[in-house]
Every structure is written in C-alpha cells, then in structure tokens.
Design a protein around this motif. Structure first.
Motif, PDB file in Angstrom:
ATOM      1  N   LEU A  18      25.002 101.750  89.886  1.00 50.30           N
ATOM      2  CA  LEU A  18      23.778 101.366  90.582  1.00 50.30           C
ATOM      3  C   LEU A  18      22.789 100.692  89.644  1.00 50.30           C
ATOM      4  O   LEU A  18      22.068  99.785  90.057  1.00 50.30           O
ATOM      5  N   ALA A  19      22.747 101.115  88.399  1.00 51.50           N
ATOM      6  CA  ALA A  19      21.758 100.606  87.454  1.00 51.50           C
ATOM      7  C   ALA A  19      22.071  99.176  87.011  1.00 51.50           C
ATOM      8  O   ALA A  19      21.159  98.382  86.805  1.00 51.50           O
ATOM      9  N   ALA A  20      23.322  98.829  86.876  1.00 49.48           N
ATOM     10  CA  ALA A  20      23.698  97.503  86.384  1.00 49.48           C
ATOM     11  C   ALA A  20      23.171  96.375  87.282  1.00 49.48           C
ATOM     12  O   ALA A  20      22.547  95.436  86.773  1.00 49.48           O
ATOM     13  N   PRO A  21      23.383  96.418  88.600  1.00 55.15           N
ATOM     14  CA  PRO A  21      22.833  95.337  89.430  1.00 55.15           C
ATOM     15  C   PRO A  21      21.306  95.310  89.447  1.00 55.15           C
ATOM     16  O   PRO A  21      20.704  94.233  89.501  1.00 55.15           O
ATOM     17  N   VAL A  22      20.679  96.468  89.372  1.00 59.89           N
ATOM     18  CA  VAL A  22      19.218  96.514  89.355  1.00 59.89           C
ATOM     19  C   VAL A  22      18.696  95.863  88.079  1.00 59.89           C
ATOM     20  O   VAL A  22      17.744  95.069  88.115  1.00 59.89           O
ATOM     21  N   LEU A  23      19.303  96.163  86.944  1.00 57.90           N
ATOM     22  CA  LEU A  23      18.892  95.538  85.684  1.00 57.90           C
ATOM     23  C   LEU A  23      19.162  94.033  85.687  1.00 57.90           C
ATOM     24  O   LEU A  23      18.345  93.253  85.189  1.00 57.90           O
ATOM     25  N   ALA A  24      20.281  93.620  86.250  1.00 53.06           N
ATOM     26  CA  ALA A  24      20.588  92.188  86.325  1.00 53.06           C
ATOM     27  C   ALA A  24      19.575  91.465  87.208  1.00 53.06           C
ATOM     28  O   ALA A  24      19.116  90.366  86.859  1.00 53.06           O
ATOM     29  N   LEU A  25      19.222  92.064  88.328  1.00 48.34           N
ATOM     30  CA  LEU A  25      18.237  91.446  89.212  1.00 48.34           C
ATOM     31  C   LEU A  25      16.874  91.347  88.525  1.00 48.34           C
ATOM     32  O   LEU A  25      16.173  90.339  88.654  1.00 48.34           O
ATOM     33  N   GLY A  26      16.513  92.371  87.785  1.00 41.78           N
ATOM     34  CA  GLY A  26      15.255  92.334  87.041  1.00 41.78           C
ATOM     35  C   GLY A  26      15.262  91.246  85.981  1.00 41.78           C
ATOM     36  O   GLY A  26      14.261  90.549  85.789  1.00 41.78           O
ATOM     37  N   ALA A  27      16.379  91.085  85.298  1.00 42.53           N
ATOM     38  CA  ALA A  27      16.478  90.047  84.274  1.00 42.53           C
ATOM     39  C   ALA A  27      16.403  88.657  84.895  1.00 42.53           C
ATOM     40  O   ALA A  27      15.725  87.767  84.359  1.00 42.53           O
ATOM     41  N   LEU A  28      17.074  88.464  86.022  1.00 45.20           N
ATOM     42  CA  LEU A  28      17.012  87.160  86.694  1.00 45.20           C
ATOM     43  C   LEU A  28      15.601  86.855  87.184  1.00 45.20           C
ATOM     44  O   LEU A  28      15.150  85.707  87.117  1.00 45.20           O
ATOM     45  N   THR A  29      14.910  87.863  87.665  1.00 46.78           N
ATOM     46  CA  THR A  29      13.534  87.681  88.111  1.00 46.78           C
ATOM     47  C   THR A  29      12.642  87.277  86.947  1.00 46.78           C
ATOM     48  O   THR A  29      11.811  86.363  87.062  1.00 46.78           O
ATOM     49  N   ALA A  30      12.801  87.935  85.813  1.00 47.34           N
ATOM     50  CA  ALA A  30      11.998  87.606  84.633  1.00 47.34           C
ATOM     51  C   ALA A  30      12.293  86.189  84.145  1.00 47.34           C
ATOM     52  O   ALA A  30      11.375  85.450  83.774  1.00 47.34           O
ATOM     53  N   LEU A  31      13.555  85.789  84.151  1.00 47.33           N
ATOM     54  CA  LEU A  31      13.908  84.432  83.732  1.00 47.33           C
ATOM     55  C   LEU A  31      13.336  83.393  84.694  1.00 47.33           C
ATOM     56  O   LEU A  31      12.861  82.336  84.268  1.00 47.33           O
ATOM     57  N   ASP A  35      10.621  80.486  83.735  1.00 48.95           N
ATOM     58  CA  ASP A  35      10.890  79.084  84.034  1.00 48.95           C
ATOM     59  C   ASP A  35       9.764  78.481  84.863  1.00 48.95           C
ATOM     60  O   ASP A  35       9.309  77.363  84.589  1.00 48.95           O
ATOM     61  N   ALA A  36       9.285  79.218  85.851  1.00 45.49           N
ATOM     62  CA  ALA A  36       8.180  78.727  86.680  1.00 45.49           C
ATOM     63  C   ALA A  36       6.898  78.571  85.863  1.00 45.49           C
ATOM     64  O   ALA A  36       6.135  77.621  86.064  1.00 45.49           O
ATOM     65  N   THR A  37       6.667  79.479  84.933  1.00 39.42           N
ATOM     66  CA  THR A  37       5.486  79.377  84.075  1.00 39.42           C
ATOM     67  C   THR A  37       5.572  78.133  83.196  1.00 39.42           C
ATOM     68  O   THR A  37       4.583  77.412  83.016  1.00 39.42           O
ATOM     69  N   GLY A  38       6.741  77.857  82.657  1.00 43.24           N
ATOM     70  CA  GLY A  38       6.934  76.648  81.859  1.00 43.24           C
ATOM     71  C   GLY A  38       6.695  75.392  82.684  1.00 43.24           C
ATOM     72  O   GLY A  38       6.061  74.440  82.217  1.00 43.24           O
ATOM     73  N   ASP A  39       7.192  75.396  83.928  1.00 40.38           N
ATOM     74  CA  ASP A  39       6.954  74.252  84.809  1.00 40.38           C
ATOM     75  C   ASP A  39       5.465  74.072  85.085  1.00 40.38           C
ATOM     76  O   ASP A  39       4.969  72.949  85.123  1.00 40.38           O
ATOM     77  N   LEU A  40       4.756  75.158  85.299  1.00 46.05           N
ATOM     78  CA  LEU A  40       3.315  75.082  85.554  1.00 46.05           C
ATOM     79  C   LEU A  40       2.582  74.506  84.351  1.00 46.05           C
ATOM     80  O   LEU A  40       1.708  73.650  84.500  1.00 46.05           O
TER      81      LEU A  40
END
Length: 51
Positions: A18-31, A35-40
């Motif tokens: 259960l923890a692995a997908p939650v951590l992956a989703l959190g990492a993708l959200t942070a990335l 990326d959006a901050t860099g675009d801004l």
C-alpha cells in the motif's frame, strides 16, 4: 511495558504494497509542482526583468 520494541520490527509486507503507490503518487505530484513552478518563473521572467 515493551520499551519501544514494536518500533524495531519491520512492518507487515502488506503495508509496503500500500505504501509504494502512495509514495510514488506523492513523488509524481512533487515533480509536477516543481515543473509548473519552473514554467511560471519562465513566464514571468520578462516581466520581472523590466522593473
């Protein structure tokens, strides 16, 4: 009482499933946010350079 011995054992394997997908989703959200901050910043750079 046990004196914290429960903190020294590994969590059940089920928890990692259960923890692995939650951590992956959190990492993708942070990335995505980074990326959006860099675009801004690239969008605002000409405006900020003027003044």
């Amino acid at each position: 009482m046990g004196g914290g011995s429960a903190l020294q054992i590994a969590p059940p394997p089920r928890l990692w499933l259960l923890a692995a997908p939650v951590l992956a989703l959190g990492a993708l959200t942070a990335l995505g946010a980074a990326d959006a901050t860099g675009d801004l910043f690239r969008l605002l750079e000409p405006i900020l350079a003027r003044g």
